[in-house]
Design an enzyme around this catalytic site. Structure first.
Site, PDB file in Angstrom:
ATOM      1  N   GLY A 106       0.781  -1.245   0.000  1.00 44.96           N
ATOM      2  CA  GLY A 106       0.000   0.000   0.000  1.00 44.96           C
ATOM      3  C   GLY A 106       0.803   1.279   0.000  1.00 44.96           C
ATOM      4  N   SER A 107       2.066   1.215  -0.434  1.00 40.81           N
ATOM      5  CA  SER A 107       2.846   2.463  -0.418  1.00 40.81           C
ATOM      6  C   SER A 107       2.381   3.430  -1.513  1.00 40.81           C
ATOM      7  CB  SER A 107       4.346   2.173  -0.537  1.00 40.81           C
ATOM      8  OG  SER A 107       4.662   1.673  -1.811  1.00 40.81           O
ATOM      9  N   ASN A 108       1.928   2.906  -2.641  1.00 39.09           N
ATOM     10  CA  ASN A 108       1.380   3.800  -3.674  1.00 39.09           C
ATOM     11  C   ASN A 108       0.067   4.421  -3.222  1.00 39.09           C
ATOM     12  OD1 ASN A 108       2.946   4.008  -6.315  1.00 39.09           O
ATOM     13  ND2 ASN A 108       3.108   1.822  -5.846  1.00 39.09           N
ATOM     14  N   ARG A 120     -13.253 -16.784 -11.117  1.00 39.33           N
ATOM     15  CA  ARG A 120     -12.833 -15.393 -11.330  1.00 39.33           C
ATOM     16  C   ARG A 120     -14.040 -14.486 -11.607  1.00 39.33           C
ATOM     17  NH1 ARG A 120      -8.062 -13.539 -12.459  1.00 39.33           N
ATOM     18  NH2 ARG A 120      -7.252 -15.555 -13.073  1.00 39.33           N
ATOM     19  N   ILE A 139      -5.565 -10.729 -11.891  1.00 39.27           N
ATOM     20  CA  ILE A 139      -5.902 -10.437 -13.283  1.00 39.27           C
ATOM     21  C   ILE A 139      -7.416 -10.309 -13.355  1.00 39.27           C
ATOM     22  CG2 ILE A 139      -5.915 -11.384 -15.623  1.00 39.27           C
ATOM     23  CD1 ILE A 139      -3.192 -12.634 -14.952  1.00 39.27           C
ATOM     24  N   ASN A 171      -3.603   1.506 -13.995  1.00 43.67           N
ATOM     25  CA  ASN A 171      -2.674   0.627 -13.271  1.00 43.67           C
ATOM     26  C   ASN A 171      -1.279   1.233 -13.273  1.00 43.67           C
ATOM     27  OD1 ASN A 171      -1.769  -1.815 -11.997  1.00 43.67           O
ATOM     28  ND2 ASN A 171      -1.009  -2.536 -13.975  1.00 43.67           N
ATOM     29  N   HIS A 208       2.746  -0.128 -13.261  1.00 50.41           N
ATOM     30  CA  HIS A 208       3.535  -1.341 -13.486  1.00 50.41           C
ATOM     31  C   HIS A 208       5.012  -0.985 -13.337  1.00 50.41           C
ATOM     32  CE1 HIS A 208       4.459  -5.296 -15.080  1.00 50.41           C
ATOM     33  NE2 HIS A 208       5.418  -4.701 -15.784  1.00 50.41           N
ATOM     34  N   THR A 223      -6.454  -2.351 -20.369  1.00 53.19           N
ATOM     35  CA  THR A 223      -7.263  -2.973 -21.422  1.00 53.19           C
ATOM     36  C   THR A 223      -7.166  -4.486 -21.205  1.00 53.19           C
ATOM     37  OG1 THR A 223      -5.367  -2.970 -22.905  1.00 53.19           O
ATOM     38  CG2 THR A 223      -6.875  -1.090 -23.084  1.00 53.19           C
TER      39      THR A 223
HETATM   40  C1  GRF Z   1       4.391  -1.576  -7.142  1.00 53.97           C
HETATM   41  O1  GRF Z   1       5.710  -1.892  -7.479  1.00 53.97           O
HETATM   42  C2  GRF Z   1       3.533  -1.504  -8.383  1.00 53.97           C
HETATM   43  O2  GRF Z   1       4.225  -1.046  -9.502  1.00 53.97           O
HETATM   44  C3  GRF Z   1       3.126  -2.935  -8.578  1.00 53.97           C
HETATM   45  O3  GRF Z   1       2.938  -3.446  -7.286  1.00 53.97           O
HETATM   46  C4  GRF Z   1       3.731  -2.701  -6.357  1.00 53.97           C
HETATM   47  C5  GRF Z   1       2.790  -2.186  -5.311  1.00 53.97           C
HETATM   48  O4  GRF Z   1       3.445  -1.642  -4.205  1.00 53.97           O
HETATM   49  N1  GRF Z   1       1.962  -3.008  -9.427  1.00 53.97           N
HETATM   50  P1  GRF Z   1       2.591  -0.952  -3.044  1.00 53.97           P
HETATM   51  O5  GRF Z   1       1.589  -1.999  -2.553  1.00 53.97           O
HETATM   52  O6  GRF Z   1       1.911   0.242  -3.618  1.00 53.97           O
HETATM   53  O7  GRF Z   1       3.585  -0.590  -1.980  1.00 53.97           O
END
Ligand code: GRF
Length: 216
Positions: free
Chosen positions: A13-15, A66, A93, A108, A110, A142
């Site tokens: 969850g850092s993002n 799914r 996915i 997303n 990546h 997509t």
């Molecule tokens: C990040 O490296 C992101 O690019 C990938 O998963 C990781 C998530 O990290 N999709 P966090 O959970 O946001 O710390």
């Protein structure tokens, strides 16, 4: 206008934290209205709760197929009517039907300079290739995995003595700058999804802009 964001998480969850910080600072004109995890123990849930954010867990393991999980997720999202659905370390996915239903709203991040290294273990693969530049990409989702139109990228250098962990940390740090800025461009309409591509005004983004590396 303050955009409504639903953030989907599975892990650290850092993002999510970086996005919440940008909303709080006013640099991202948006509000996270819900955080949804597919894993009950995700650290992201604790981070969100500590900041007073409402969270929901839809445990993937509880669904035999799914499509059933995706239907539950769709129902929960529909209740919140978000302007954008932000995948932030969401490790599932999504089915084509779900992606099509949210097309243009689904975003997303990546950890590579797509189209290089779609899929897993991106840092390990960049090191194995002796790449000198690596980074991260924010893209519209997509049905083709990690292949949706890119909105913005950030570059980081690969250093001679890098380990997978060092490189991963450098990329993650850059992601925290990249995601809020890419979302700012999306929620303000500066970048939009149209006809399967990302557009900046009338111009189709053939190649995404790249933010430079900031730290040594
Ligand atoms: C990040 O490296 C992101 O690019 C990938 O998963 C990781 C998530 O990290 N999709 P966090 O959970 O946001 O710390």
């Amino acid at each position: 206008m303050t955009a409504r964001l639903a953030v989907l998480v599975s892990g650290r969850g850092s993002n999510l934290d970086a996005i919440l910080d940008a909303c709080a600072a006013g640099t991202l004109p948006a509000r996270v209205t819900t955080v949804i995890s597919d894993r009950p123990g995700a650290k992201a849930l604790a981070r969100a709760a500590a900041r007073g954010q409402p969270t929901i867990t839809i445990e993937a393991r509880a669904f035999s197929e799914r499509a059933l999980f995706d239907a539950a997720l769709d129902a929960e999202l529909s209740r919140h009517s978000p302007d954008f659905v932000v995948l932030a370390g969401f490790m599932r996915i999504l089915s084509d039907g779900f992606v099509k239903r949210w097309l243009g709203k689904l975003v997303n991040i990546h950890p590579s300079l797509l189209p290089a290294y779609p899929g897993l273990h991106t840092h390990r693969r960049a090191l194995a290739d002796r790449a000198t530049v690596h980074g991260a990409t924010v893209h519209f989702v997509t049905p083709a995995l990690d292949a949706g139109p890119a909105v913005l990228q950030v570059e980081v250098p690969v250093r001679p003595n890098d380990t997978e962990q060092l490189l991963a940390a450098r990329v993650l740090n850059a992601e925290h700058r990249l995601y809020p800025e890419a979302l700012r461009r999306i929620v303000t309409g500066q970048v939009a999804f149209r006809d399967g591509a990302a557009y900046c005004g009338d111009a189709r983004l053939a190649r995404p802009e790249r933010l430079p590396h900031l730290h040594s």
